[in-house]
Enzyme design. Structure first.
Site, PDB file in Angstrom:
ATOM      1  N   SER A  28      45.502  28.950  30.873  1.00  0.00           N
ATOM      2  CA  SER A  28      44.798  30.127  31.334  1.00  0.00           C
ATOM      3  C   SER A  28      45.589  31.423  31.221  1.00  0.00           C
ATOM      4  O   SER A  28      45.047  32.502  31.454  1.00  0.00           O
ATOM      5  CB  SER A  28      44.360  29.934  32.792  1.00  0.00           C
ATOM      6  OG  SER A  28      45.502  29.813  33.649  1.00  0.00           O
ATOM      7  N   LYS A  76      50.661  38.164  34.517  1.00  0.00           N
ATOM      8  CA  LYS A  76      49.322  37.582  34.581  1.00  0.00           C
ATOM      9  C   LYS A  76      48.601  38.059  35.838  1.00  0.00           C
ATOM     10  O   LYS A  76      49.209  38.223  36.905  1.00  0.00           O
ATOM     11  CB  LYS A  76      49.448  36.055  34.582  1.00  0.00           C
ATOM     12  CG  LYS A  76      48.134  35.292  34.559  1.00  0.00           C
ATOM     13  CD  LYS A  76      48.412  33.786  34.580  1.00  0.00           C
ATOM     14  CE  LYS A  76      47.141  32.957  34.487  1.00  0.00           C
ATOM     15  NZ  LYS A  76      47.437  31.504  34.553  1.00  0.00           N
ATOM     16  N   SER A  99      49.022  25.863  31.699  1.00  0.00           N
ATOM     17  CA  SER A  99      48.516  27.220  31.487  1.00  0.00           C
ATOM     18  C   SER A  99      49.526  28.216  30.955  1.00  0.00           C
ATOM     19  O   SER A  99      49.151  29.311  30.540  1.00  0.00           O
ATOM     20  CB  SER A  99      47.907  27.761  32.791  1.00  0.00           C
ATOM     21  OG  SER A  99      46.674  27.141  33.049  1.00  0.00           O
TER      22      SER A  99
END
Length: 552
Positions: free
Chosen positions: A238, A163, A262
């Site tokens: 996210s 990420k 997330s």
């Protein structure tokens, strides 16, 4: 008997000009105060100010181990279950060792697949950055190791991704913004270094919601991430790009970050496995300091075995991260035991059933199968979940607002939905924050009491399956607090208390979109959660999404 007080909200979705106007108003003197107060009132934020709390504050949920654990020993997982159609880490490892495939061939196919995923009217947008030259150099080195008979382990040559809030050479770390990451990171994060040491091919940085502040896949700067199961639906966030990349077959696993769901929310909506380990289990060195006391790094993976392998590779003490030095040895003892005999699974009925009818039906059916696999199903209650929710909101938004406080001159470069959330975070007082940390002390006690009765707490992962991206949301993002509440209903406690939690597929809704289940465990007992997920995985027939890009 405590009263269950979590509730659903019915608030308007905001996109486009309306969203921008609302964000501007939230930053305008004279209008800001009543607008923010109304937002707080709608979300029940003022509630915590009236709760009597005698507890001292707990500022981080770092819980010393209560018992010893056997140390982790390297393992090779068994054959991929027939009901899991994804190519797993073990599939790559065996193909390399048999000579049927080389890491260089996989790297070349990844480059082509990533390009294909970005073509047409509905680009996937799973990645925000990937450099072919760097990937091919890694692949050639891995291919040489196999040719010389000296592979580094099961992860050698396997394509993985991180990420874009985690430092990884040679990439910048934008954290999903338009202005951070002007230069490449100076060094690998601890987790990137550990994966690199294991030989993994690090394919690039996955897209994310801007600064990870909302649980959807919106990103006005890098493009919103589409759900591989349906182009018009959201991935959740996210860690949206990590979930989409795994679901679409671009990588068998990726790392995400989880401050309020997330990892688990996008894993749930994209039908993959998502593990949020115990607070302090995985080093945060080299991860953007967005929300210090609720932040966790962890894997999203195509299978439970893949999640276990990546978790084992990155977990453990780090001399540079004091929080990681409290933990007991990392263990995977019994993670793939093919039954649940002796385990007590707790259900808080009112909480479990506060979801869409299809979610309840699918999760209830899997729960019955877990019972047949040997688990005892126990009824529990957890007091003050709504107060815990409010305390988590105050904590994460306050910490994110402080984190981004050095970038006030760039505030207008944020998307409108991010600016709204930051405005609320800045409106909380020191008293609010301290009140929330006192509530954390009580939350830890509530969950500790529940774990005196059961070994894991079972819930749906999200109260809704993936929802359509709002009209106009692809270009400018969106704000949908009603849906956010449904997506986060089961996620926030484990961030606030630091307990480990895992999301795994339970089935599909009538649209063919994934529905997932969550298990929350005692601190440091990730191996037990993996065992629950491993048994669940054997019971559910997995499907490949329409957007799937196999690498072999």
């Amino acid at each position: 008997m405590p009263t269950y007080e979590l509730r659903s909200l019915k608030l308007p979705k905001l996109t486009g000009a309306a969203l921008k106007a609302y964000a501007a108003a939230a930053e305008t003197s004279g209008v800001r105060a009543p607008l923010i107060s109304n937002m707080m009132s709608s979300g029940g934020i003022h509630k915590l100010r009236s709760v009597r709390l005698d507890e001292a504050p707990t500022f981080t949920p770092l819980v010393p181990p209560a018992r010893d654990f056997p140390a982790y020993e390297p393992f090779e997982p068994g054959d991929r279950p027939a009901n899991v159609p994804y190519h797993t880490i073990l599939d790559f490892a065996r193909a390399y060792r048999s000579g049927a495939l080389t890491p260089l061939q996989v790297a070349e196919r990844f480059i082509a697949a990533l390009e294909a995923s970005e073509q047409g009217a509905a680009p996937l947008r799973a990645f925000s950055a990937s450099e072919p030259a760097n990937l091919l150099a890694q692949a050639r080195a891995a291919t040489r190791r196999f040719a010389e008979g000296r592979p580094l382990g099961l992860l050698d040559g396997v394509p993985l991704a991180l990420k874009d809030e985690i430092d990884m050479l040679p990439y910048p770390t934008s954290v999903g913004t338009a202005f951070l990451g002007a230069a490449p990171a100076e060094s690998d994060s601890t987790v990137a270094a550990r994966l690199r040491e294991a030989g993994a091919m690090l394919t690039g940085k996955t897209n994310m919601h801007e600064i990870g502040i909302n649980p959807n896949g919106s990103n006005a700067h890098w493009g919103s991430v589409r759900n591989p199961f349906n182009d018009v639906c959201d991935t959740g966030g996210s860690s949206s790009g990590s979930a989409a990349a795994v679901a679409a077959g671009l990588v068998p696993a990726a790392l995400g970050a989880d401050g309020g769901g997330s990892i688990r929310i996008p894993a749930s909506l994209c039908g993959v496995v998502g593990l949020k380990p115990t607070y302090g289990r995985i080093s945060e060195v080299g991860a953007a300091p967005l929300c210090w006391s609720v932040a966790h790094l962890g894997p999203l993976a195509a299978s439970v075995a893949d999640a276990a392998l990546v978790y084992a590779a990155v977990a453990g003490p780090d001399p540079l991260d004091a929080n990681t030095r409290v933990q007991p040895p990392v263990t995977l003892a019994g993670w793939n035991r093919p039954d649940l005999r002796g385990l007590r699974l707790g259900i808080y009925k009112d909480w479990f059933e506060h979801a869409a009818p299809e979610v309840i039906s699918v999760c209830r059916a899997l729960l019955e199968e877990l019972h047949r696999a040997g688990a005892d199903i126990c009824t529990i209650t957890i007091p003050e979940l709504d107060e815990i929710r409010v305390a988590h909101v105050i904590t994460i938004l306050s910490e994110m607002a402080v984190c981004m406080g050095n970038y006030r001159e760039q505030r207008k470069q944020h998307s409108a939905s991010t600016r709204m959330s930051l405005a609320m975070g800045e409106a909380f007082t020191a008293t609010d924050y301290l009140w929330a940390q006192r509530m954390r002390t009580r939350a830890l006690a509530h969950f500790a009491a529940a774990f005196q009765q059961v070994d894991a707490i079972i819930t749906p992962s999200t109260a809704l399956a993936a929802q359509p991206i709002p009209a106009g949301g692809l270009s400018d993002g969106w704000s949908d607090l009603s849906t956010d509440t449904e997506l986060m209903r089961y996620a926030f406690p484990a961030n606030f208390t630091g307990n480990p939690a895992i999301s795994f597929l339970a089935g599909y809704d009538s649209r063919g979109l994934p529905i997932s289940m969550q298990a929350i465990g005692r601190h440091w007992e990730e191996h037990l959660l993996l065992r629950v997920a491993f048994n669940a995985e054997r019971l559910v027939q997995r499907r490949l999404p329409p957007r799937y890009y196999p690498l072999f």
